[in-house]
Design an enzyme around this catalytic site. Structure first.
Site, PDB file in Angstrom:
ATOM      1  N   HIS A  27      52.913 -39.380  62.007  1.00  0.00           N
ATOM      2  CA  HIS A  27      51.469 -39.251  62.187  1.00  0.00           C
ATOM      3  C   HIS A  27      51.148 -38.900  63.644  1.00  0.00           C
ATOM      4  O   HIS A  27      51.325 -39.728  64.525  1.00  0.00           O
ATOM      5  CB  HIS A  27      50.820 -40.585  61.794  1.00  0.00           C
ATOM      6  CG  HIS A  27      49.335 -40.601  61.861  1.00  0.00           C
ATOM      7  ND1 HIS A  27      48.649 -41.399  62.744  1.00  0.00           N
ATOM      8  CD2 HIS A  27      48.407 -39.918  61.157  1.00  0.00           C
ATOM      9  CE1 HIS A  27      47.353 -41.217  62.572  1.00  0.00           C
ATOM     10  NE2 HIS A  27      47.176 -40.330  61.613  1.00  0.00           N
ATOM     11  N   GLU A  54      53.209 -34.216  61.552  1.00  0.00           N
ATOM     12  CA  GLU A  54      51.819 -33.885  61.279  1.00  0.00           C
ATOM     13  C   GLU A  54      51.156 -33.129  62.436  1.00  0.00           C
ATOM     14  O   GLU A  54      51.418 -33.426  63.605  1.00  0.00           O
ATOM     15  CB  GLU A  54      51.017 -35.173  61.027  1.00  0.00           C
ATOM     16  CG  GLU A  54      49.648 -34.880  60.443  1.00  0.00           C
ATOM     17  CD  GLU A  54      48.564 -35.878  60.835  1.00  0.00           C
ATOM     18  OE1 GLU A  54      48.730 -36.625  61.818  1.00  0.00           O
ATOM     19  OE2 GLU A  54      47.546 -35.897  60.155  1.00  0.00           O
ATOM     20  N   ASP A  56      47.115 -32.044  63.498  1.00  0.00           N
ATOM     21  CA  ASP A  56      45.680 -31.964  63.247  1.00  0.00           C
ATOM     22  C   ASP A  56      45.209 -30.689  63.930  1.00  0.00           C
ATOM     23  O   ASP A  56      45.539 -30.461  65.100  1.00  0.00           O
ATOM     24  CB  ASP A  56      44.955 -33.171  63.851  1.00  0.00           C
ATOM     25  CG  ASP A  56      45.257 -34.457  63.083  1.00  0.00           C
ATOM     26  OD1 ASP A  56      45.142 -34.442  61.849  1.00  0.00           O
ATOM     27  OD2 ASP A  56      45.610 -35.459  63.732  1.00  0.00           O
ATOM     28  N   HIS A  69      43.364 -34.289  67.325  1.00  0.00           N
ATOM     29  CA  HIS A  69      42.924 -35.114  66.198  1.00  0.00           C
ATOM     30  C   HIS A  69      41.431 -34.986  65.940  1.00  0.00           C
ATOM     31  O   HIS A  69      40.959 -35.108  64.813  1.00  0.00           O
ATOM     32  CB  HIS A  69      43.275 -36.587  66.424  1.00  0.00           C
ATOM     33  CG  HIS A  69      42.802 -37.453  65.299  1.00  0.00           C
ATOM     34  ND1 HIS A  69      41.611 -38.151  65.332  1.00  0.00           N
ATOM     35  CD2 HIS A  69      43.331 -37.688  64.075  1.00  0.00           C
ATOM     36  CE1 HIS A  69      41.450 -38.797  64.191  1.00  0.00           C
ATOM     37  NE2 HIS A  69      42.474 -38.533  63.406  1.00  0.00           N
ATOM     38  N   GLU A 160      46.666 -30.674  59.106  1.00  0.00           N
ATOM     39  CA  GLU A 160      45.366 -31.091  58.560  1.00  0.00           C
ATOM     40  C   GLU A 160      44.271 -30.182  59.099  1.00  0.00           C
ATOM     41  O   GLU A 160      44.153 -30.000  60.317  1.00  0.00           O
ATOM     42  CB  GLU A 160      45.039 -32.547  58.944  1.00  0.00           C
ATOM     43  CG  GLU A 160      43.661 -32.946  58.391  1.00  0.00           C
ATOM     44  CD  GLU A 160      43.202 -34.351  58.742  1.00  0.00           C
ATOM     45  OE1 GLU A 160      44.026 -35.157  59.240  1.00  0.00           O
ATOM     46  OE2 GLU A 160      42.012 -34.640  58.514  1.00  0.00           O
TER      47      GLU A 160
END
Ligand code: CA
Length: 327
Positions: A27, A54, A56, A69, A160
């Site tokens: 994460h 991950e 973002d 993020h 994401e």
């Protein structure tokens, strides 16, 4: 003889090609140890054995996907010091108001509260220490693909799409900018090591429809209640909602608190969300295991892992601490 051997060899090949279960998803990188979304945090997560890293993703002023993020960047960089006066009326500094060249002048730091200057996680890497750069999506993909080449591993990416509706309102198309890059690097296929994730149902529908994305998709769920736009998290967790989702996505990303509940270990209950998702063919990748912010229903990381993996039988897990989950 070959007639019997061939299917066996095929199934063996399928077994070795299959992804490990459950997947360990780093994460924001190994963000429990190094500032989130820096290449250092990604390299550490890679070395700690994460299966996916991950990203973002938001857009810069010149339309480049960059790894942050939040749409605002004042909680993880020194933007307020380097670009005083560049904040919006709400007092926040946004990635969308800076070119990549400007963003590259910033130092990325451990997450802090811009009002108090205090660290979000006091036991983690100190705020303001170290020299870390803002990373573009393309730089990070190249970094991971090069590590895969040199190690022979096939660690995946897990981008994401952050606040696509907000980007549309600003006249920008985040998904329309990100997907061509992912395609260029070979990620637009079900067997590619890539999950695209988003909290907004309208954008998930657009990805599968208008943008014709063929790769793996994860619908993020923000607990219960109304989400962004027409996203109804309560409905999406019903049997009917999950059946609808199964036509669009490969899995769900619920908060851990939707999978295991309780104010103490004695009151702990595993919900049926992951099991009901499995019934319609959806994987479950809950977020986020943090060793320094455990839910009250467990007393240790290992206990939480046992409950999530053995009882809830989730297929993957977002964590700030890949090493503790991969052991
Ligand atoms: Ca995320």
């Amino acid at each position: 003889m070959l007639r019997f051997l061939f299917p066996l060899l095929l199934s063996l090949a399928a077994l070795t090609a299959a992804e490990p279960r459950p997947l360990i998803i780093a994460h924001r990188g190994a963000s429990g140890y190094l500032p989130e979304h820096t290449l250092a945090a990604k390299a550490l997560a890679y070395g700690q054995g994460a299966d996916y890293l991950e990203q973002d993703v938001v857009l810069s002023k010149d339309g480049v996907p960059v790894i942050f993020h939040d749409t605002h960047i004042d909680t993880t960089t020194d933007v307020a010091k380097k670009f005083p006066g560049h904040q919006r009326a709400d007092g926040r500094f946004y990635a969308l108001d800076f070119t990549v060249a400007e963003l590259k002048q910033l130092n990325v730091t451990e997450r802090f509260n811009p009002k108090t200057g205090k660290a979000a996680f006091p036991r983690r890497f100190p705020v303001g220490v170290g020299s870390f750069s803002v990373v573009t999506l393309e730089e990070e993909i190249q970094f991971i693909q090069q590590l895969n080449r040199s190690t022979g591993r096939s660690v995946g990416i897990y981008p994401e799409l952050k606040a696509p509706a907000w980007h549309h309102k600003e006249g920008r198309d985040l998904a329309g900018t990100v997907l061509p890059i992912l395609r260029r690097y070979g990620y637009d296929a079900k067997d590619a090591a890539c999950f695209v994730q988003c909290f907004e149902l309208a954008e998930i529908k657009r990805l599968r429809g208008e943008l014709a994305w063929k790769g793996k998709l994860i619908m993020l769920l923000g607990g219960k209640g109304q989400g962004p736009g027409d996203t109804d998290f309560t409905y999406l967790q019903t049997d009917a909602g999950l059946a609808d989702l199964a036509k669009l996505v490969d899995g769900i990303g619920p908060p851990i608190s939707s999978v295991v509940t309780g104010k103490s270990p004695a009151e702990r209950k595993v919900t049926d969300l992951a099991a009901r998702a499995h019934k319609v063919g959806l994987a479950s990748h809950p977020y986020t295991l943090r060793a320094d912010e455990l839910p009250k229903c467990v007393t240790s990381v290992d206990e939480l892992l046992r409950v999530l993996f053995d009882e809830a039988k989730v297929d993957g897990l977002f964590t700030d601490f890949p090493d503790l989950c991969k052991r």
